[in-house]
Write a protein that holds these residues in place. Structure first.
Motif, PDB file in Angstrom:
ATOM      1  N   LYS A   1       0.986   6.840  -6.696  1.00 14.32           N
ATOM      2  CA  LYS A   1      -0.112   7.806  -6.843  1.00 14.32           C
ATOM      3  C   LYS A   1       0.412   9.229  -6.716  1.00 14.32           C
ATOM      4  O   LYS A   1       0.082  10.103  -7.521  1.00 14.32           O
ATOM      5  CB  LYS A   1      -1.183   7.534  -5.794  1.00 14.32           C
ATOM      6  N   GLU A   2       1.238   9.481  -5.724  1.00 12.89           N
ATOM      7  CA  GLU A   2       1.792  10.821  -5.525  1.00 12.89           C
ATOM      8  C   GLU A   2       2.635  11.250  -6.722  1.00 12.89           C
ATOM      9  O   GLU A   2       2.562  12.404  -7.153  1.00 12.89           O
ATOM     10  CB  GLU A   2       2.620  10.871  -4.243  1.00 12.89           C
TER      11      GLU A   2
ATOM     12  N   LEU B   1       2.001   1.823  -3.514  1.00 15.23           N
ATOM     13  CA  LEU B   1       0.933   2.364  -4.349  1.00 15.23           C
ATOM     14  C   LEU B   1       0.675   3.842  -4.049  1.00 15.23           C
ATOM     15  O   LEU B   1       0.442   4.637  -4.967  1.00 15.23           O
ATOM     16  CB  LEU B   1      -0.358   1.560  -4.165  1.00 15.23           C
ATOM     17  N   VAL B   2       0.718   4.213  -2.791  1.00  7.98           N
ATOM     18  CA  VAL B   2       0.526   5.622  -2.426  1.00  7.98           C
ATOM     19  C   VAL B   2       1.641   6.468  -3.025  1.00  7.98           C
ATOM     20  O   VAL B   2       1.406   7.554  -3.561  1.00  7.98           O
ATOM     21  CB  VAL B   2       0.439   5.788  -0.896  1.00  7.98           C
ATOM     22  N   LYS B   3       2.869   5.970  -2.984  1.00  6.46           N
ATOM     23  CA  LYS B   3       3.999   6.706  -3.563  1.00  6.46           C
ATOM     24  C   LYS B   3       3.824   6.849  -5.081  1.00  6.46           C
ATOM     25  O   LYS B   3       4.047   7.925  -5.636  1.00  6.46           O
ATOM     26  CB  LYS B   3       5.306   6.003  -3.231  1.00  6.46           C
TER      27      LYS B   3
ATOM     28  N   VAL C   1       0.833  -1.200   0.000  1.00  4.42           N
ATOM     29  CA  VAL C   1       0.000   0.000   0.000  1.00  4.42           C
ATOM     30  C   VAL C   1       0.872   1.257   0.000  1.00  4.42           C
ATOM     31  O   VAL C   1       0.573   2.228  -0.713  1.00  4.42           O
ATOM     32  CB  VAL C   1      -0.969  -0.010   1.202  1.00  4.42           C
ATOM     33  N   GLN C   2       1.944   1.249   0.765  1.00 13.30           N
ATOM     34  CA  GLN C   2       2.845   2.404   0.776  1.00 13.30           C
ATOM     35  C   GLN C   2       3.441   2.645  -0.614  1.00 13.30           C
ATOM     36  O   GLN C   2       3.577   3.783  -1.056  1.00 13.30           O
ATOM     37  CB  GLN C   2       3.949   2.213   1.816  1.00 13.30           C
TER      38      GLN C   2
ATOM     39  N   GLU D   1       0.277  12.100  -9.610  1.00  8.66           N
ATOM     40  CA  GLU D   1      -0.416  13.366  -9.380  1.00  8.66           C
ATOM     41  C   GLU D   1       0.525  14.578  -9.474  1.00  8.66           C
ATOM     42  O   GLU D   1       0.093  15.663  -9.867  1.00  8.66           O
ATOM     43  CB  GLU D   1      -1.091  13.351  -8.019  1.00  8.66           C
TER      44      GLU D   1
END
Length: 160
Positions: free
Chosen positions: A147-148, A143-145, A140-141, A151
């Motif tokens: 995503k960032e 995927l969040v990275k 998850v970490q 964006e």
């Protein structure tokens, strides 16, 4: 991948081997289906260099000139079903790799922002991973990275 080295690892026998190079497989469409040529030492290339490599692989896949050497040895794979219209799928691991990132179609969707419903371009990301090496928190970490970075790509330049 540099921040999440277990996603770039593999299992050899009973041992986990962390790789310190990034040979990234990129799924591209060919007449017979998807093939996954490998960008060797991707960490040493610029964005433009990676884009040129992907374009070259796509052209060679279409004219059937990829070699066996082009297709073997990746340490991680990226697939983009979005170019074919996929909104969401589950990418399948290609052992001995322990991670594959799936990108999907960008589509306008209603989203709640500060109590208002607004239309925004949205894209789902999917990560399949070998749970023997990568746990859910790390996945998850990662995927969040990603995503960032999607964006705000400027962050990627700052971290590289």
């Amino acid at each position: 991948l540099k921040s999440f080295p277990r996603l770039n690892a593999e299992i050899q026998g009973e041992e986990m081997v962390l790789k310190h190079y990034y040979d990234v497989g990129i799924a591209v469409g060919a007449d017979q289906g998807l093939v996954v040529p490998v960008i060797r030492s991707a960490e040493q290339l610029s964005f433009a260099g990676i884009e040129l490599a992907i374009r070259d692989f796509a052209a060679r896949a279409k004219n059937n000139t990829l070699t066996l050497e082009d297709l073997k040895g990746g340490s991680f794979t990226i697939t983009n079903g979005g170019v074919f219209g996929s909104l969401l799928s589950t990418p399948i691991l290609n052992p001995p790799q322990v991670g594959i990132l799936g990108l999907h179609k960008i589509e306008d969707r209603p989203v709640a922002i500060k109590g208002q419903v607004v239309i925004r371009p949205m894209m789902y990301l999917a990560l399949s991973y070998d749970h023997r090496i990568v746990d859910g928190l790390e996945a998850v970490q990662f995927l969040v990275k990603v995503k960032e970075f999607i964006e705000d790509p400027g962050h990627l330049l700052l971290e590289s």
